[in-house]
Design a protein around this motif. Structure first.
Motif, PDB file in Angstrom:
ATOM      1  N   ALA A  42      -3.348  -7.177   4.199  1.00  0.00           N
ATOM      2  CA  ALA A  42      -3.880  -6.636   2.939  1.00  0.00           C
ATOM      3  C   ALA A  42      -2.818  -6.904   1.876  1.00  0.00           C
ATOM      4  O   ALA A  42      -1.631  -6.713   2.120  1.00  0.00           O
ATOM      5  N   TYR A  43      -3.240  -7.375   0.731  1.00  0.00           N
ATOM      6  CA  TYR A  43      -2.279  -7.737  -0.315  1.00  0.00           C
ATOM      7  C   TYR A  43      -2.928  -7.610  -1.681  1.00  0.00           C
ATOM      8  O   TYR A  43      -4.128  -7.352  -1.779  1.00  0.00           O
ATOM      9  N   LEU A  56      -2.637  -5.210  -3.692  1.00  0.00           N
ATOM     10  CA  LEU A  56      -3.158  -3.853  -3.823  1.00  0.00           C
ATOM     11  C   LEU A  56      -2.790  -3.302  -5.195  1.00  0.00           C
ATOM     12  O   LEU A  56      -1.635  -3.310  -5.590  1.00  0.00           O
ATOM     13  N   LYS A  57      -3.767  -2.828  -5.910  1.00  0.00           N
ATOM     14  CA  LYS A  57      -3.567  -2.312  -7.270  1.00  0.00           C
ATOM     15  C   LYS A  57      -3.430  -0.793  -7.237  1.00  0.00           C
ATOM     16  O   LYS A  57      -4.093  -0.119  -6.468  1.00  0.00           O
ATOM     17  N   THR A  58      -2.575  -0.275  -8.104  1.00  0.00           N
ATOM     18  CA  THR A  58      -2.410   1.166  -8.245  1.00  0.00           C
ATOM     19  C   THR A  58      -2.324   1.519  -9.726  1.00  0.00           C
ATOM     20  O   THR A  58      -1.978   0.679 -10.552  1.00  0.00           O
ATOM     21  N   THR A 106      -5.603   5.584   3.171  1.00  0.00           N
ATOM     22  CA  THR A 106      -4.545   4.841   2.486  1.00  0.00           C
ATOM     23  C   THR A 106      -3.461   4.432   3.475  1.00  0.00           C
ATOM     24  O   THR A 106      -2.948   3.308   3.408  1.00  0.00           O
ATOM     25  N   ILE A 139      -4.670   1.336   5.211  1.00  0.00           N
ATOM     26  CA  ILE A 139      -4.534   0.145   4.359  1.00  0.00           C
ATOM     27  C   ILE A 139      -3.069  -0.251   4.238  1.00  0.00           C
ATOM     28  O   ILE A 139      -2.725  -1.441   4.284  1.00  0.00           O
ATOM     29  N   ASP A 140      -2.182   0.743   4.099  1.00  0.00           N
ATOM     30  CA  ASP A 140      -0.745   0.459   4.020  1.00  0.00           C
ATOM     31  C   ASP A 140      -0.244  -0.243   5.280  1.00  0.00           C
ATOM     32  O   ASP A 140       0.620  -1.122   5.208  1.00  0.00           O
ATOM     33  N   ALA A 192      -1.196  -3.774   4.937  1.00  0.00           N
ATOM     34  CA  ALA A 192      -0.338  -4.413   3.934  1.00  0.00           C
ATOM     35  C   ALA A 192       1.007  -4.751   4.561  1.00  0.00           C
ATOM     36  O   ALA A 192       1.558  -5.835   4.333  1.00  0.00           O
ATOM     37  N   ASP A 231      -7.543   1.559  -8.222  1.00  0.00           N
ATOM     38  CA  ASP A 231      -6.426   2.022  -7.401  1.00  0.00           C
ATOM     39  C   ASP A 231      -6.885   2.122  -5.946  1.00  0.00           C
ATOM     40  O   ASP A 231      -7.734   2.950  -5.611  1.00  0.00           O
ATOM     41  N   TYR A 232      -6.319   1.301  -5.084  1.00  0.00           N
ATOM     42  CA  TYR A 232      -6.752   1.267  -3.688  1.00  0.00           C
ATOM     43  C   TYR A 232      -6.527   2.597  -2.962  1.00  0.00           C
ATOM     44  O   TYR A 232      -7.198   2.892  -1.980  1.00  0.00           O
ATOM     45  N   ARG A 233      -5.600   3.402  -3.447  1.00  0.00           N
ATOM     46  CA  ARG A 233      -5.279   4.662  -2.778  1.00  0.00           C
ATOM     47  C   ARG A 233      -6.377   5.709  -2.940  1.00  0.00           C
ATOM     48  O   ARG A 233      -6.466   6.636  -2.149  1.00  0.00           O
TER      49      ARG A 233
END
Length: 98
Positions: free
Chosen positions: A69-70, A72-74, A57, A60-61, A64, A43-45
């Motif tokens: 940035a793409y 991104l897994k959560t 976060t 990173i957002d 995105a 989880d990137y967060r």
């Protein structure tokens, strides 16, 4: 050993050393949610809170949003909730996830 590995709660996995430490999170721009991060490393967060106490976060957002940035897994809400119920220490303070 860092404070994020020594002091705090373990709401997701009580069997590992990393813990949730709000003081470390504030001092290090959101990096104190170690129990979450080590339980859900993909989880990137790095926290269940999304970007609320987590400037990293938000950063990173932003990238995105710019398209830099793409993929991104959560961790899903259900995955987080079920894991906390199964292996956590019962101290999950974000009841939105409980």
């Amino acid at each position: 050993m860092s404070a994020a590995h020594k002091w705090g709660n373990k709401p997701y996995d009580r069997s590992i050393a990393p813990s949730q430490n709000i003081g470390v999170s504030i001092a290090n721009l959101g990096e104190g949610f170690h129990n979450y991060h080590h339980t859900f490393p993909f989880d990137y967060r790095a926290a269940e809170l999304g970007n609320i106490f987590n400037p990293t976060t938000k950063f990173i957002d932003l990238f995105a949003w710019l398209g830099w940035a793409y993929d991104l897994k959560t961790a899903s809400h259900d995955l987080v909730t079920n894991r906390a119920k199964r292996t956590g220490d019962g101290t999950l303070w974000n009841r939105e996830c409980a």
